[in-house]
Enzyme design. Structure first.
Site: not given
Ligand code: TYM
Length: 335
Positions: A117, A199, A202
């Site tokens: 990022k 990966k 969005k």
């Molecule tokens: P975030 O918002 O980027 O993504 C949310 C969840 O989706 C999964 N994910 C994917 N899985 C498979 N293929 C992909 N291309 C893909 N893109 C996203 C992510 O692994 C995630 O499980 N930091 C976290 C959000 C967060 C969080 C937490 C998660 C904040 N606090 C506490 C768990 C527990 C994040 O940025 O995920």
């Protein structure tokens, strides 16, 4: 409501920084929906995390509510899961401050998401982007979960959370449960349809399938999906030499429940011209009920409000207990 005292606890969140996509669904939410019977579940909209990158305020509000509607449409029943908005539970910010004091600069510097990022947003490498994992550790540890179901890309943050919890426990006794990440075998890393080396995310709209995409848009994106540059135009699972095909196979496997062997047999002798639309159709069929149901729920603002208010109240009760314990351990005077 059922008795949840003996159930193990599970928690996860997603940033409402855009519309939910197929990676979020296959890597995360779909697995959550299957776990409500077995676990005491907390799922939240990580809105505080999103402002580490500039957001348009009305859009963020819309995405947050839309995400809640989509959680419910994906099968997360608000009666059986605690669904809440992160910023409604102020204990997250409070514990994040404390944990930030037990997280090392070197550890934060090694985080892949920070490196990614900060290179993408070089004009805004703010302190929140850097300390993000301390907030994520707080999100998790407040609820004393046993498991944190996430996709592959969040494994590093979950491991840091474990290190922070262990460090704190070593100093003050067993304050935090040390949680395990829970990563699905298939679907943990869905790749972009236009660039199978990155990966699905969005920020790359062409390579990304959103849960609210219409079937014709989904079909168009899959027909254009990148497959291979090699000459062997067959459907075979080999992520090293055929990453595009392997990604499509993972998506197809996740949506249909078929194994890679079964998929290879199904498309034997057929080219990508048959395979790609078949994947598109499987995805469109999987997402259709979710889109229709989220559109319906989105119209019922009063219902959404009752869900997130009730969720925040329930979440706060648990979060407050952990935070009180932490404040006492570190030496703050009780109110
Ligand atoms: P975030 O918002 O980027 O993504 C949310 C969840 O989706 C999964 N994910 C994917 N899985 C498979 N293929 C992909 N291309 C893909 N893109 C996203 C992510 O692994 C995630 O499980 N930091 C976290 C959000 C967060 C969080 C937490 C998660 C904040 N606090 C506490 C768990 C527990 C994040 O940025 O995920």
């Amino acid at each position: 409501m059922e008795n949840t005292i003996e159930k193990k606890v599970l928690l996860s969140g997603i940033q409402p920084s855009g519309d939910l996509h197929l990676g979020n669904y296959l890597g995360a939410i779909r697995n959550w929906a299957r776990l409500a019977d077995e676990f005491d579940c907390y799922f939240f909209m990580a809105d505080m995390h999103t402002i580490t990158v500039r957001q348009d305020p009305p859009t963020l509000r819309r995405h947050t509510l839309q995400q809640l509607a989509q959680y419910i449409a994906c099968g997360l029943d608000p009666q059986r899961n605690t669904l809440f908005i992160q910023s409604h539970v102020h204990e997250h910010a409070e514990l994040a401050w404390v944990l930030g004091c037990y997280t090392m600069f070197g550890e934060l510097s090694r985080m892949t998401q920070f490196k990614d990022k900060s290179s993408k947003h070089s004009e805004n490498i703010n302190a929140g982007l850097f300390t993000y994992p301390a907030l994520m550790a707080a999100d998790i540890l407040l609820y004393q979960p046993d498991y944190v179901p996430v996709g592959e890309d969040q494994k590093q943050h979950c491991e840091l959370t474990r290190d922070i919890a262990q460090r704190f426990n070593n100093l003050y006794g067993e304050v935090f449960k040390v949680p395990e990440p829970y990563i699905p075998k298939v679907g943990a890393r869905i790749m972009s349809l236009t660039d199978p080396a990155s990966k699905m995310s969005k920020s790359d709209a062409a390579g990304c399938v959103f849960l609210l995409d219409k079937p014709e848009d989904i079909m168009r994106k899959f027909k254009k999906a990148v497959t291979d540059s090699d000459t062997e135009r067959c459907v075979r699972y080999d992520p090293q030499t055929k990453p595009g095909v392997a990604n499509l196979m993972s998506i197809y496997a996740s949506c249909t429940g078929r194994t890679f062997d079964e998929i290879e047999a199904e498309f034997e002798g057929k080219g990508y011209g048959v395979f790609k639309p078949a994947v598109g159709e499987a995805v469109a069929e999987t997402l259709r009920p979710i889109r229709e149901e989220s559109e319906r729920i989105m119209k019922d603002k009063a219902y959404l409000e009752s869900v997130y208010r009730d969720g925040a109240e329930r979440a706060s009760r648990t979060a407050r207990r952990t935070l009180n314990k932490v404040y006492k351990k570190v030496g703050f005077v009780a109110k």
